[in-house]
Each structure stands twice: as structure tokens, then as C-alpha cells.
Design an enzyme around this catalytic site. Sequence first.
Site, PDB file in Angstrom:
ATOM      1  N   GLY A 399     -37.108 -24.661  33.276  1.00 54.80           N
ATOM      2  CA  GLY A 399     -35.936 -25.528  33.464  1.00 54.80           C
ATOM      3  C   GLY A 399     -34.986 -25.288  32.254  1.00 54.80           C
ATOM      4  N   PRO A 400     -33.709 -25.992  32.381  1.00 50.50           N
ATOM      5  CA  PRO A 400     -32.690 -25.469  31.427  1.00 50.50           C
ATOM      6  C   PRO A 400     -33.089 -26.039  30.128  1.00 50.50           C
ATOM      7  CG  PRO A 400     -31.592 -26.494  33.342  1.00 50.50           C
ATOM      8  CD  PRO A 400     -33.135 -26.575  33.417  1.00 50.50           C
ATOM      9  N   GLY A 402     -33.304 -28.400  26.911  1.00 51.49           N
ATOM     10  CA  GLY A 402     -33.132 -29.844  26.989  1.00 51.49           C
ATOM     11  C   GLY A 402     -33.359 -30.455  28.123  1.00 51.49           C
ATOM     12  N   LYS A 405     -38.929 -30.322  28.640  1.00 46.03           N
ATOM     13  CA  LYS A 405     -40.181 -29.458  28.907  1.00 46.03           C
ATOM     14  C   LYS A 405     -41.086 -29.799  27.835  1.00 46.03           C
ATOM     15  CE  LYS A 405     -37.907 -25.635  29.225  1.00 46.03           C
ATOM     16  NZ  LYS A 405     -36.564 -25.895  28.934  1.00 46.03           N
ATOM     17  N   GLU A 528     -43.854 -21.496  25.189  1.00 46.90           N
ATOM     18  CA  GLU A 528     -43.596 -20.087  24.879  1.00 46.90           C
ATOM     19  C   GLU A 528     -42.430 -19.937  23.889  1.00 46.90           C
ATOM     20  OE1 GLU A 528     -43.788 -16.313  27.739  1.00 46.90           O
ATOM     21  OE2 GLU A 528     -42.229 -17.827  28.407  1.00 46.90           O
TER      22      GLU A 528
HETATM   23  P1  ATP Z   1     -36.015 -26.155  25.152  1.00 47.47           P
HETATM   24  O1  ATP Z   1     -36.334 -25.549  26.118  1.00 47.47           O
HETATM   25  O2  ATP Z   1     -34.508 -26.011  24.477  1.00 47.47           O
HETATM   26  O3  ATP Z   1     -36.893 -26.534  23.958  1.00 47.47           O
HETATM   27  P2  ATP Z   1     -36.902 -28.608  26.460  1.00 47.47           P
HETATM   28  O4  ATP Z   1     -36.582 -28.867  27.899  1.00 47.47           O
HETATM   29  O5  ATP Z   1     -37.993 -28.440  25.842  1.00 47.47           O
HETATM   30  O6  ATP Z   1     -35.629 -27.830  25.850  1.00 47.47           O
HETATM   31  P3  ATP Z   1     -37.141 -31.307  24.911  1.00 47.47           P
HETATM   32  O7  ATP Z   1     -37.286 -30.526  23.865  1.00 47.47           O
HETATM   33  O8  ATP Z   1     -38.376 -31.723  25.708  1.00 47.47           O
HETATM   34  O9  ATP Z   1     -36.418 -30.107  25.857  1.00 47.47           O
HETATM   35  O10 ATP Z   1     -35.988 -32.047  24.830  1.00 47.47           O
HETATM   36  C1  ATP Z   1     -35.682 -33.073  25.785  1.00 47.47           C
HETATM   37  C2  ATP Z   1     -34.371 -33.669  25.017  1.00 47.47           C
HETATM   38  O11 ATP Z   1     -34.866 -34.620  24.080  1.00 47.47           O
HETATM   39  C3  ATP Z   1     -33.370 -33.168  24.462  1.00 47.47           C
HETATM   40  O12 ATP Z   1     -32.040 -33.741  24.740  1.00 47.47           O
HETATM   41  C4  ATP Z   1     -33.838 -33.285  22.996  1.00 47.47           C
HETATM   42  O13 ATP Z   1     -32.358 -33.430  22.331  1.00 47.47           O
HETATM   43  C5  ATP Z   1     -34.279 -34.757  22.933  1.00 47.47           C
HETATM   44  N1  ATP Z   1     -35.397 -34.650  21.846  1.00 47.47           N
HETATM   45  C6  ATP Z   1     -36.372 -33.686  21.703  1.00 47.47           C
HETATM   46  N2  ATP Z   1     -37.297 -34.145  20.679  1.00 47.47           N
HETATM   47  C7  ATP Z   1     -36.626 -35.272  20.194  1.00 47.47           C
HETATM   48  C8  ATP Z   1     -37.080 -35.805  19.138  1.00 47.47           C
HETATM   49  N3  ATP Z   1     -38.150 -35.876  18.385  1.00 47.47           N
HETATM   50  N4  ATP Z   1     -36.162 -37.177  18.801  1.00 47.47           N
HETATM   51  C9  ATP Z   1     -35.206 -37.460  19.546  1.00 47.47           C
HETATM   52  N5  ATP Z   1     -34.754 -36.828  20.532  1.00 47.47           N
HETATM   53  C10 ATP Z   1     -35.364 -35.662  20.964  1.00 47.47           C
END
Ligand code: ATP
Length: 604
Positions: A399-400, A402, A405, A528
Site C-alpha cells: 500500500g502507499p 502512510g 502497514k 522490508e
Molecule cells: P510507510 O510505508 O511509509 O512506512 P506505513 O503504511 O507503514 O507507511 P504507518 O507507519 O503505519 O504507515 O503510519 C500510518 C499513519 O500513522 C501515518 O499517517 C503516520 O504518520 C501515523 N503514525 C505512525 N506512527 C505513529 C506514531 N508512533 N504516533 C503517531 N502517529 C503515527
Amino acid sequence: MSMMMGRRAAAANGRGKDKGPKAKFSQLWPYLTEHKGSLVLAATLSLLGAVFSLAQPLLTGQVISAVQEGRDLVGVVSLLIALIIVSTIAGGFMYFVLTRTGEKVVLSARSKLAQRMLRLPIHEYDLRRTGDLVSRVSSDTTLLRAALTQGLVDMAGGAIIFIGAVIAMAVIDPVLLGTTLLVIFSAVAAVVFTARRVRAATTKAQERVGAMSAAVERALSAVRTIRAARAEAREADAIITDATQAYKQGVEIAKISSAVAPIGGMAMNAAFIVVLGVGGYRVAAGITSVANLVTFILLLFLMMRPIGQAFGAYASTQSALGALARIQEILALPIESELGDRPESSTAKPANSTAIEFDDVHFEYAAVPLEDGTLPEAKPVLDSVSFSIERGTRVAIVGPSGAGKSTILSLVERFYEPTHGRILLDGQPVQDLTRETLREQIGYVEQDAPVLAGSLRENLLIGKADATDEELKHVLGQVNLTEVLERDERGLDAEVGENGIMLSGGERQRLAIARTLLAAPPILLLDESTSSLDGLNEQRMREAIDAVAKNRTLIVIAHRLSTVVDSDQIIVLENGKVIGRGTHSELVKSTPLYKELAKHQLLV
Ligand code: ATP
């Protein structure tokens, strides 16, 4: 959740506002009573010292009388010399015992903090700055030592001398004593009033030291980026700004403390003049003798030091209480296992073909308080997420950026709790397992910096402390890292540098996978790395993932098409929602977002 947020707001206020955390005097006791033996020894020595010190003016009085009356001086003078020697030795030994006890108190505060700090719920680390936490362990704890060595026992020792002197003075001349005490007590009141302000000023000063440590940590942890962006001066300025604030608070404390000493000095001078005046009149009037007046004045001098010390001790105890507040703030936080872990819950693993199931899971991170202490609207990160993962299968989440995931993996690990819905492991809600049992069954490889400073061996042993060299070499082979082992003659003892900087991005992640494999968990979560790999490294990573997927459930947040295509199931996530599930060929047909991502080789 709302309780948690309330505490967050309070914690943030504690950092930014004038009213910081407070510690009471009674909270200092547990640190002292842990070292009863040493304190009793110090108190005994202090008592001895006090008795010997008190005896000195009395003996001096005797010497004067003996001279006046023409008696033999040898006995009384020898006794006086012996007393001086013994009290000096006792004083030195007491200083050592006290300093050692002070060190013990620092050690016990540091141990408690270390035990607690690594077990806080993950959201506490989101809220706090690492450097500030470091400074609580390193800097705040040292102020407790000051309270003990220059503080409490000085006060106790001083009190004994004070009481002894008062008794002796009462016997010699009660009228003179009354006048003396009147002057001293008015000074005590002034000192207490002034020194109380030291406590709040110290908390503020330590907060500034914490902020400075956080600024140093921030700059050093990204030193290459800062250097490349030529931002050294700005980052150094930020550190200096915090250091200047700490300096200003330090000066504030110095101002208050320096008022304490002159008040004490003034009181003693006033007492001396009053005693000379009133005492001189009483000698002239024949009410008392010269020997009595001299003894009284010597006793007054004897009192001066402990009273001065007690004033200083009071100020430094207040200062320790200011630092203790910051220590207690962390010690008072619940640790992760105290939050919703049910120790009585079953640790048995029921047979179920489903390894992991998400059932209508909703989640949002607790909002970080704004400057004014209010909380912004929390943003949903996962919205009604449901899926199930069969045991022994390989699942990719795509997925994109943020989309949420990594958050899914954090919830599986119970770093955070869902706001709604259930997560099941082997058919059992994860809340019914202790976190310990849950994590025993799950390996987790983070996306960023999963390598710690130290040697290859140290890094691997985090996964299994008692692994043999053969096991370590075997797992390194499994993830195609034999070459790293061979390129340095130190082999397993080769250093990897801060955050594993001496390894390439792909090698770092493979080392982290190897570490997890040592524990042989039935389920492996792999976030990953997004860093792009060259053809050879990409090939090695694919082989490593294939190797670890054997005989276990593998959930991988995939950024490479090569990782995704062979998965048994692919979950497509967008804005916190599952918008597609299936195999590569199914999703290419059914889910336009997946088709688009696949066209660009994923890497988002
Ligand atoms: P990426 O592939 O860029 O790592 P992701 O799909 O894994 O992105 P997440 O890291 O799960 O996305 O983050 C999802 C949302 O939650 C994002 O908007 C991020 O800003 C927010 N977020 C992530 N971790 C935290 C945290 N510890 N506290 C507050 N917000 C968070």
C-alpha cells in the site's frame, strides 16, 4: 484511551509549563532506608564526632580554670589533644561512609530507572525525547547524592551538636542562651523561606538539561544528514540555546542559595555580638565568670558550623527533591505489563489453523498535545481492518506510504492496543496472552536501524543469548551473510558501527532477520527496508526471505515486487482500509491500486 490522553497532556504540561512535577520529602526516604546499615554507621560516627566536638570547649574551659587556679595541666591538655585527633579521624571516616552511601543511592535510583525505562508502554517513547530520558538516568540521579552527602546527614550531625551545645549553654548561662536562640531562630525562618524556592528552580534547571541532552542526541543521531545539509551551526545553536537556558536556571539557583549563606552568617555575627554584649555585662556585674563566658562563646562557635551546614544542607535537599521529581515521574509510570496484561490468562497454545486474525480492527495513535497542552483531533490510522492469515503461509502487505502497514505489525506485537476490534493469535485474543508469551511466538524485524552498535555477535545474541558460534554462523548463512563474516578477520567479533553504519542497507536488514531467526519463532513479521538494492543484493534478500519463510508464517510489508509475487496472500491497504486481498494475479485484475503499484515495481 481518554485516561491515557489526560496523562499525556499532564506530562506535556510538566515539560513545558512552570508547574513541573513535584516530589515530597517522604519520597526520599525509601532511597535512604535501603541503606540503613551505612546510615546507622554514619550517624554513629557523626554522634561520636559531635560528642567529641562538644567536649572540646568544655575541656578548654577546664584548662582556663586550671591555669587560673594554678592546677596541673598535663592530664586535661593530653585529653584535649586525644579528643581532637579521634574526632578528626571519626570525621574523615564518616565522610567516606556517607559518600559511599550517596553513591549507593545513585546506583539504586539508576537501576530502578533502567529497569523501568526499558519497559514503558511504547506510546510513552513516542511522547518523550530520548535525550531527556537519558539525562534523567545520568544527571538527575547525581543530585540525590548531593542531598545525602552534603544534605541529610550534615543536618543530622549538625542537629546533634546543636542540641548538645544548647544543653551545655543552658547549664552555663540560661539567660545568654535565650538571647542567642532568639537571634538564631529568626535566621532559620528566613532560610527555610528562601531555600524552598530552590526545589522548583532545580526541577526547571534539570528540565533544561534534559532538553539539551535531547538536542545533542537528535543532532548526533543524524550527524551525516546534518553535515551534508551544512546545518552544523544551526544544530549547535539549538544545543547552546538549551545549554544557556540551563545556565540561567543554574544562576537562579545560585542566587537563591547564595542568599542562604549570608543569612546564616549574619545571624551568627548578630548572636556573637549579643553574647559579647550581654555576657560582658554579666561578667562585669559578677553574675558569671570569665571562664563561663569563654566556654559559652566557644560553644557558640561550635554551633556556627553545623548551623551553617544545616542551612546549606536544607538548600541541597530541596535541590535533590527537584531532581527526584523528574525521577519519580518516570518511576510512577505504569510499565507495559501492568497495562491490560492478564497474568492469569492461559499461556497454552490452542490448535488452530489460523495464525493471525484481525477482526474489525480500528486504531488511532494518541494525539501529541499542542503547545498549550490541548489535544488535537486524533486521526484514524486503521479503519475496520479484517483479514486472516493461515498458519505456514506467506503474506505480503502492500500500500502507499502512510497507509497503516507498519501499524498493523505494531498491533500484532501489542506495542499499542486497538481502539476497537480484536486481534487473534492461533484463535486466541492477544489480550488473553501475556505480552511475554505473545512475543515469544513472534519475530519482528523493524524497517529502520534494526542493528545496534557493537559486534556481529552482540547483535545476534540479542535474539538468543545462549546461542553457540555454530548457530550464529548457520543463521548468517541462511540470510546470505557469510560474506560479511569472511571479509573481516575478526569474524563474529567484527564491529558494525553505530546503528550498523559499516553495513549496507540490505546487509543491515538481513542481519536483523538472522537475529530474529535465532529465536526460531513460528511467526515472523518483516517490515522490508525501502532502501533500493542492487541486483545482487536484491537476489540475496529474496533468497533470505525464501529461506526464512520455510516452516513458518511470514508477514512482510513489501516494497519490492519480487517479495510480493510469490506470496500466498497479498493484502492491499489504502488510508487504513483493506481494499483488496488475493494473489498477485487475482489482484492485478481486481484492484486498480495494486495494478498501478505493481506496474511501478511497488517501492512506495
Ligand atoms: P510507510 O510505508 O511509509 O512506512 P506505513 O503504511 O507503514 O507507511 P504507518 O507507519 O503505519 O504507515 O503510519 C500510518 C499513519 O500513522 C501515518 O499517517 C503516520 O504518520 C501515523 N503514525 C505512525 N506512527 C505513529 C506514531 N508512533 N504516533 C503517531 N502517529 C503515527
